[in-house]
Design a protein around this motif. Structure first.
Motif, PDB file in Angstrom:
ATOM      1  N   PRO A 142       0.822  -1.210   0.000  1.00  0.00           N
ATOM      2  CA  PRO A 142       0.000   0.000   0.000  1.00  0.00           C
ATOM      3  C   PRO A 142       0.860   1.266   0.000  1.00  0.00           C
ATOM      4  O   PRO A 142       1.935   1.305   0.614  1.00  0.00           O
ATOM      5  N   LEU A 143       0.376   2.285  -0.699  1.00  0.00           N
ATOM      6  CA  LEU A 143       0.992   3.607  -0.664  1.00  0.00           C
ATOM      7  C   LEU A 143       0.201   4.406   0.361  1.00  0.00           C
ATOM      8  O   LEU A 143      -0.969   4.746   0.119  1.00  0.00           O
ATOM      9  N   VAL A 147       9.053   2.151  -2.007  1.00  0.00           N
ATOM     10  CA  VAL A 147       7.776   2.852  -1.885  1.00  0.00           C
ATOM     11  C   VAL A 147       7.929   4.081  -0.981  1.00  0.00           C
ATOM     12  O   VAL A 147       7.399   5.150  -1.293  1.00  0.00           O
ATOM     13  N   GLN A 148       8.637   3.947   0.122  1.00  0.00           N
ATOM     14  CA  GLN A 148       8.848   5.086   1.020  1.00  0.00           C
ATOM     15  C   GLN A 148       9.584   6.216   0.289  1.00  0.00           C
ATOM     16  O   GLN A 148       9.246   7.396   0.460  1.00  0.00           O
ATOM     17  N   LEU A 158       9.538   6.690  -3.011  1.00  0.00           N
ATOM     18  CA  LEU A 158       8.589   7.180  -4.003  1.00  0.00           C
ATOM     19  C   LEU A 158       7.597   8.147  -3.378  1.00  0.00           C
ATOM     20  O   LEU A 158       7.277   9.195  -3.959  1.00  0.00           O
ATOM     21  N   LEU A 159       7.091   7.822  -2.201  1.00  0.00           N
ATOM     22  CA  LEU A 159       6.070   8.649  -1.554  1.00  0.00           C
ATOM     23  C   LEU A 159       6.536  10.076  -1.286  1.00  0.00           C
ATOM     24  O   LEU A 159       5.728  11.003  -1.254  1.00  0.00           O
ATOM     25  N   LYS A 160       7.837  10.281  -1.155  1.00  0.00           N
ATOM     26  CA  LYS A 160       8.372  11.632  -0.965  1.00  0.00           C
ATOM     27  C   LYS A 160       8.148  12.486  -2.207  1.00  0.00           C
ATOM     28  O   LYS A 160       8.213  13.709  -2.142  1.00  0.00           O
ATOM     29  N   HIS A 161       7.893  11.852  -3.340  1.00  0.00           N
ATOM     30  CA  HIS A 161       7.747  12.560  -4.618  1.00  0.00           C
ATOM     31  C   HIS A 161       6.302  12.553  -5.135  1.00  0.00           C
ATOM     32  O   HIS A 161       6.077  12.914  -6.289  1.00  0.00           O
ATOM     33  N   LEU A 162       5.365  12.123  -4.302  1.00  0.00           N
ATOM     34  CA  LEU A 162       3.961  12.099  -4.727  1.00  0.00           C
ATOM     35  C   LEU A 162       3.160  13.167  -3.989  1.00  0.00           C
ATOM     36  O   LEU A 162       3.448  13.526  -2.895  1.00  0.00           O
TER      37      LEU A 162
END
Length: 159
Positions: free
Chosen positions: A119-120, A152-153, A155-159
């Motif tokens: 999960p994101l 994922v962690q 990636l989440l910094k860039h969403l």
């Protein structure tokens, strides 16, 4: 550039390097679709023995297909249905050694035999999932789960 055989060291150190490269690749870009597209392409190049990698995004209370690499996929998945929907409902990573033994598995690609869904989570809410399928049973190890969670962690910094 991103193929796993080009990385040295343990699988854990390879994932650490991959996460750093993802961070650099996405730095300065804030478009969600562009960043998810590049993230799925990076994983497709890095991971071996997979046949689908991509994202589903939460929209109007269900998962909707996002950027991916692989064959055409199911477009909508209800929360609680299949591996992806179950990961959303439970807000946790699910690793399935044999998808054919998973109750309610959604078979978008008959060649898939194992799956990992992460999960994101943003501010405690699921905004989507990373979904990876493999034609190999029991493909995803604990090292893969830890490495993909780091990915994922990042990636989440860039969403």
């Amino acid at each position: 550039m991103f193929a796993q055989e080009n990385y040295e060291g343990t699988l854990e150190s390879q994932y650490t390097t991959l996460a750093k490269q993802l961070d650099a690749l996405l730095s300065g870009e804030n478009d969600v679709i562009a960043n998810l597209s590049n993230a799925s392409a990076v994983l497709n190049q890095f991971l071996q023995e997979i046949n689908w990698v991509g994202f589903y995004l939460m929209k109007d209370g269900e998962l909707v297909l996002g950027p991916f690499q692989g064959l055409p996929a199911c477009v909508r998945i209800a929360v609680g249905r299949g591996v992806c929907g179950t990961a959303v409902a439970q807000k946790k990573t699910i690793v399935v050694e044999d998808v054919h033994a998973f109750p309610g598995h959604i078979a978008c690609d008959a060649a898939s035999n194992s799956e990992i869904v992460i999960p994101l989570l943003k501010e405690g809410e699921v905004i989507g999932v990373l979904d990876i399928d493999s034609p190999i049973k029991n493909r995803f190890s604990e090292d893969d789960e830890r490495g993909l969670t780091l990915f994922v962690q990042t990636l989440l910094k860039h969403l």
